[in-house]
Design a protein around this motif. Structure first.
Motif, PDB file in Angstrom:
ATOM      1  N   PRO A 192      37.711 -15.928 -56.549  1.00 15.44           N
ATOM      2  CA  PRO A 192      37.605 -17.088 -55.647  1.00 15.44           C
ATOM      3  C   PRO A 192      36.367 -17.010 -54.753  1.00 15.44           C
ATOM      4  CG  PRO A 192      39.876 -16.315 -55.738  1.00 15.44           C
ATOM      5  CD  PRO A 192      39.054 -15.295 -56.467  1.00 15.44           C
ATOM      6  N   ALA A 193      36.004 -15.805 -54.305  1.00 14.29           N
ATOM      7  CA  ALA A 193      34.799 -15.667 -53.461  1.00 14.29           C
ATOM      8  C   ALA A 193      33.558 -16.053 -54.271  1.00 14.29           C
ATOM      9  CB  ALA A 193      34.672 -14.230 -52.946  1.00 14.29           C
ATOM     10  N   ALA A 228      37.865 -24.242 -55.388  1.00 21.58           N
ATOM     11  CA  ALA A 228      36.600 -23.859 -54.749  1.00 21.58           C
ATOM     12  C   ALA A 228      35.808 -25.080 -54.282  1.00 21.58           C
ATOM     13  CB  ALA A 228      35.761 -23.033 -55.722  1.00 21.58           C
ATOM     14  N   GLY A 229      36.294 -26.288 -54.585  1.00 28.30           N
ATOM     15  CA  GLY A 229      35.649 -27.499 -54.082  1.00 28.30           C
ATOM     16  C   GLY A 229      34.963 -28.329 -55.150  1.00 28.30           C
ATOM     17  N   PHE A 230      35.000 -27.882 -56.407  1.00 26.80           N
ATOM     18  CA  PHE A 230      34.346 -28.654 -57.470  1.00 26.80           C
ATOM     19  C   PHE A 230      35.220 -29.835 -57.881  1.00 26.80           C
ATOM     20  CE2 PHE A 230      32.305 -24.494 -57.956  1.00 26.80           C
ATOM     21  CZ  PHE A 230      30.979 -24.885 -57.961  1.00 26.80           C
ATOM     22  N   VAL A 231      34.575 -30.960 -58.201  1.00 23.58           N
ATOM     23  CA  VAL A 231      35.316 -32.117 -58.700  1.00 23.58           C
ATOM     24  C   VAL A 231      35.158 -32.176 -60.217  1.00 23.58           C
ATOM     25  CG1 VAL A 231      35.050 -33.415 -56.551  1.00 23.58           C
ATOM     26  CG2 VAL A 231      33.385 -33.738 -58.392  1.00 23.58           C
ATOM     27  N   ARG A 232      36.037 -32.959 -60.835  1.00 23.00           N
ATOM     28  CA  ARG A 232      36.057 -33.114 -62.294  1.00 23.00           C
ATOM     29  C   ARG A 232      36.089 -31.753 -63.007  1.00 23.00           C
ATOM     30  NH1 ARG A 232      31.756 -36.913 -64.572  1.00 23.00           N
ATOM     31  NH2 ARG A 232      30.725 -37.217 -62.602  1.00 23.00           N
ATOM     32  N   ALA A 233      36.863 -30.822 -62.453  1.00 24.73           N
ATOM     33  CA  ALA A 233      36.985 -29.511 -63.106  1.00 24.73           C
ATOM     34  C   ALA A 233      37.547 -29.719 -64.509  1.00 24.73           C
ATOM     35  CB  ALA A 233      37.889 -28.596 -62.292  1.00 24.73           C
ATOM     36  N   ASN A 234      36.913 -29.088 -65.485  1.00 26.25           N
ATOM     37  CA  ASN A 234      37.297 -29.315 -66.877  1.00 26.25           C
ATOM     38  C   ASN A 234      37.302 -27.985 -67.637  1.00 26.25           C
ATOM     39  OD1 ASN A 234      37.891 -30.988 -69.140  1.00 26.25           O
ATOM     40  ND2 ASN A 234      35.783 -30.715 -69.850  1.00 26.25           N
ATOM     41  N   ALA A 235      38.219 -27.876 -68.591  1.00 25.45           N
ATOM     42  CA  ALA A 235      38.267 -26.681 -69.436  1.00 25.45           C
ATOM     43  C   ALA A 235      38.238 -27.136 -70.887  1.00 25.45           C
ATOM     44  CB  ALA A 235      39.538 -25.889 -69.163  1.00 25.45           C
ATOM     45  N   GLU A 236      37.171 -26.758 -71.600  1.00 29.78           N
ATOM     46  CA  GLU A 236      37.008 -27.193 -72.995  1.00 29.78           C
ATOM     47  C   GLU A 236      37.153 -25.989 -73.930  1.00 29.78           C
ATOM     48  OE1 GLU A 236      33.533 -28.906 -75.955  1.00 29.78           O
ATOM     49  OE2 GLU A 236      33.062 -28.544 -73.859  1.00 29.78           O
ATOM     50  N   PRO A 237      38.273 -25.917 -74.660  1.00 30.46           N
ATOM     51  CA  PRO A 237      38.453 -24.768 -75.556  1.00 30.46           C
ATOM     52  C   PRO A 237      37.564 -24.867 -76.787  1.00 30.46           C
ATOM     53  CG  PRO A 237      40.356 -26.232 -75.653  1.00 30.46           C
ATOM     54  CD  PRO A 237      39.370 -26.885 -74.740  1.00 30.46           C
ATOM     55  N   MET A 238      37.076 -23.724 -77.243  1.00 34.56           N
ATOM     56  CA  MET A 238      36.288 -23.687 -78.481  1.00 34.56           C
ATOM     57  C   MET A 238      36.910 -22.666 -79.412  1.00 34.56           C
ATOM     58  SD  MET A 238      32.334 -24.070 -77.567  1.00 34.56           S
ATOM     59  CE  MET A 238      32.104 -22.404 -77.089  1.00 34.56           C
ATOM     60  N   LEU A 239      36.744 -22.860 -80.712  1.00 30.11           N
ATOM     61  CA  LEU A 239      37.204 -21.933 -81.734  1.00 30.11           C
ATOM     62  C   LEU A 239      38.647 -21.495 -81.508  1.00 30.11           C
ATOM     63  CD1 LEU A 239      35.678 -20.303 -84.165  1.00 30.11           C
ATOM     64  CD2 LEU A 239      36.158 -18.381 -82.690  1.00 30.11           C
ATOM     65  N   GLY A 240      39.557 -22.437 -81.572  1.00 30.44           N
ATOM     66  CA  GLY A 240      40.968 -22.091 -81.456  1.00 30.44           C
ATOM     67  C   GLY A 240      41.339 -21.509 -80.109  1.00 30.44           C
ATOM     68  N   GLY A 241      40.497 -21.732 -79.101  1.00 29.76           N
ATOM     69  CA  GLY A 241      40.823 -21.267 -77.758  1.00 29.76           C
ATOM     70  C   GLY A 241      40.367 -19.847 -77.475  1.00 29.76           C
ATOM     71  N   VAL A 292      37.363 -18.932 -76.843  1.00 27.91           N
ATOM     72  CA  VAL A 292      36.361 -19.060 -75.792  1.00 27.91           C
ATOM     73  C   VAL A 292      36.557 -20.422 -75.145  1.00 27.91           C
ATOM     74  CG1 VAL A 292      33.877 -19.382 -75.460  1.00 27.91           C
ATOM     75  CG2 VAL A 292      34.677 -17.535 -76.889  1.00 27.91           C
ATOM     76  N   THR A 293      36.413 -20.505 -73.825  1.00 25.28           N
ATOM     77  CA  THR A 293      36.560 -21.796 -73.135  1.00 25.28           C
ATOM     78  C   THR A 293      35.338 -22.049 -72.257  1.00 25.28           C
ATOM     79  OG1 THR A 293      38.968 -21.600 -73.119  1.00 25.28           O
ATOM     80  CG2 THR A 293      38.006 -23.112 -71.519  1.00 25.28           C
ATOM     81  N   ILE A 294      34.824 -23.285 -72.310  1.00 27.37           N
ATOM     82  CA  ILE A 294      33.749 -23.684 -71.395  1.00 27.37           C
ATOM     83  C   ILE A 294      34.385 -24.435 -70.235  1.00 27.37           C
ATOM     84  CG2 ILE A 294      31.670 -25.081 -71.082  1.00 27.37           C
ATOM     85  CD1 ILE A 294      30.942 -24.594 -73.972  1.00 27.37           C
ATOM     86  N   HIS A 295      34.183 -23.923 -69.025  1.00 27.36           N
ATOM     87  CA  HIS A 295      34.679 -24.570 -67.805  1.00 27.36           C
ATOM     88  C   HIS A 295      33.510 -25.248 -67.111  1.00 27.36           C
ATOM     89  CE1 HIS A 295      38.669 -22.659 -67.711  1.00 27.36           C
ATOM     90  NE2 HIS A 295      38.051 -21.688 -68.347  1.00 27.36           N
ATOM     91  N   SER A 296      33.793 -26.389 -66.504  1.00 32.01           N
ATOM     92  CA  SER A 296      32.719 -27.050 -65.766  1.00 32.01           C
ATOM     93  C   SER A 296      33.270 -27.737 -64.526  1.00 32.01           C
ATOM     94  CB  SER A 296      32.014 -28.065 -66.666  1.00 32.01           C
ATOM     95  OG  SER A 296      32.963 -28.977 -67.182  1.00 32.01           O
ATOM     96  N   GLY A 297      32.372 -28.078 -63.627  1.00 38.81           N
ATOM     97  CA  GLY A 297      32.749 -28.796 -62.417  1.00 38.81           C
ATOM     98  C   GLY A 297      31.480 -29.292 -61.733  1.00 38.81           C
ATOM     99  N   TRP A 298      31.652 -30.244 -60.833  1.00 38.51           N
ATOM    100  CA  TRP A 298      30.499 -30.832 -60.139  1.00 38.51           C
ATOM    101  C   TRP A 298      30.657 -30.645 -58.648  1.00 38.51           C
ATOM    102  CZ3 TRP A 298      26.742 -34.402 -62.353  1.00 38.51           C
ATOM    103  CH2 TRP A 298      26.842 -34.487 -63.751  1.00 38.51           C
ATOM    104  N   LYS A 299      29.510 -30.500 -57.977  1.00 41.53           N
ATOM    105  CA  LYS A 299      29.538 -30.473 -56.506  1.00 41.53           C
ATOM    106  C   LYS A 299      29.105 -31.853 -56.020  1.00 41.53           C
ATOM    107  CE  LYS A 299      27.469 -28.388 -52.442  1.00 41.53           C
ATOM    108  NZ  LYS A 299      26.824 -27.207 -51.882  1.00 41.53           N
ATOM    109  N   ILE A 300      29.920 -32.479 -55.164  1.00 40.36           N
ATOM    110  CA  ILE A 300      29.478 -33.781 -54.625  1.00 40.36           C
ATOM    111  C   ILE A 300      29.307 -33.688 -53.114  1.00 40.36           C
ATOM    112  CG2 ILE A 300      30.436 -35.228 -56.446  1.00 40.36           C
ATOM    113  CD1 ILE A 300      32.839 -35.749 -54.583  1.00 40.36           C
TER     114      ILE A 300
END
Ligand code: SAM
Length: 242
Positions: A141-142, A219-232, A234-242
């Protein structure tokens, strides 16, 4: 911090975890890139290509590649014209990366930094990337709060991490590969079974994608998203700072 945390399957103090993670990566630094190819059957290259396609670096953007190690992801971003700062807590990993960058004629900035307490000013970067790094961080979290702080408004957060697969059959295949073969390859190639056992255990202990997605939002990011790849796996996580 005083509570015990996991170092792989062992419970240790937070300070001890940070120290031992440091020892793991110092020990594997020279063989790290070869081992990545052997452990993933070369797949990590495809995952990293796909990850950078998601980040969509643009010419002139300032991008922080956190826990950037030997520069694999940073090189891909730099080739798209962004100004990349590679930061990592481990000077041995960065030293290997700087040599590789010189050999490729790439110009990046290299900096020893702890993801939990960055020395960069607020709102310094257009994007923050962290690949196969955050599960090694003691206080996640830090680190996420710091990622949010150093991003500009409109800045993008992208993280790629291993995740446990839910696919029947595939999960079992992966478990066999991870438990039996990865430490053996580590012993044969790098004479370091213990470090590679830690890497496998740390993957298994990392929060599930839905739980990590909630931490990104926390942590304050909006539109937090988790996109699994190859049967899960590996996952790509994303988020935006507004
Ligand atoms: N991102 C690179 C890649 O994908 O090839 C390197 C990933 S390597 C598995 C994990 C990296 O995380 C190591 O270089 C390690 O030193 C770094 N790391 C671990 N804890 C860290 C922390 N608290 N702050 C910054 N880097 C950290």
């Amino acid at each position: 911090m005083s509570d015990k945390v996991n170092f792989g399957d062992e419970l240790v103090s937070p300070e001890e975890k940070t120290r031992r993670v440091g020892a793991v990566f110092s020990s594997v630094a020279r063989r790290y890139d070869l081992m990545n190819d052997l452990m993933s059957g070369g797949m990590h290259r495809l995952w990293k290509d796909r990850f950078v396609n998601r980040v969509k670096p643009r010419t002139g953007e300032a991008i922080l590649d956190m826990a950037g190690g030997t520069g694999d992801v940073a090189f891909r971003i730099a080739r798209r014209g962004a100004q990349v700062t590679v930061a990592d807590i481990n000077a041995d990993m960065l030293a290997v990366g700087e040599q590789r960058a010189d050999a490729r004629g790439l110009d990046l900035t290299w900096k020893v930094e702890n993801a939990e307490a960055l020395t960069f000013a607020d709102a310094s970067f257009d994007a923050y990337t962290i690949v196969f790094g955050i599960r090694n961080v003691t206080d996640i979290p830090a680190a996420l709060k710091e990622a949010h702080r150093v991003l500009k408004r409109g800045g993008r957060f992208y993280c790629m991490e291993f995740s446990s697969s839910d696919w029947p059959g595939f999960a079992k295949l992966y478990d066999n590969w991870a438990d039996k073969l990865i430490p053996r390859i580590g012993k044969a190639v790098a004479d370091d079974e213990e470090s590679y056992r830690y890497l496998v255990e740390s993957i298994r202990r990392f929060p599930r994608p839905s739980a990590f997605k909630a931490m990104v939002a926390q942590a304050g990011f909006v539109r937090a998203n988790a996109e699994p790849m190859l049967g899960g796996l590996v996952t790509i996580h994303s988020g935006w700072k507004i």
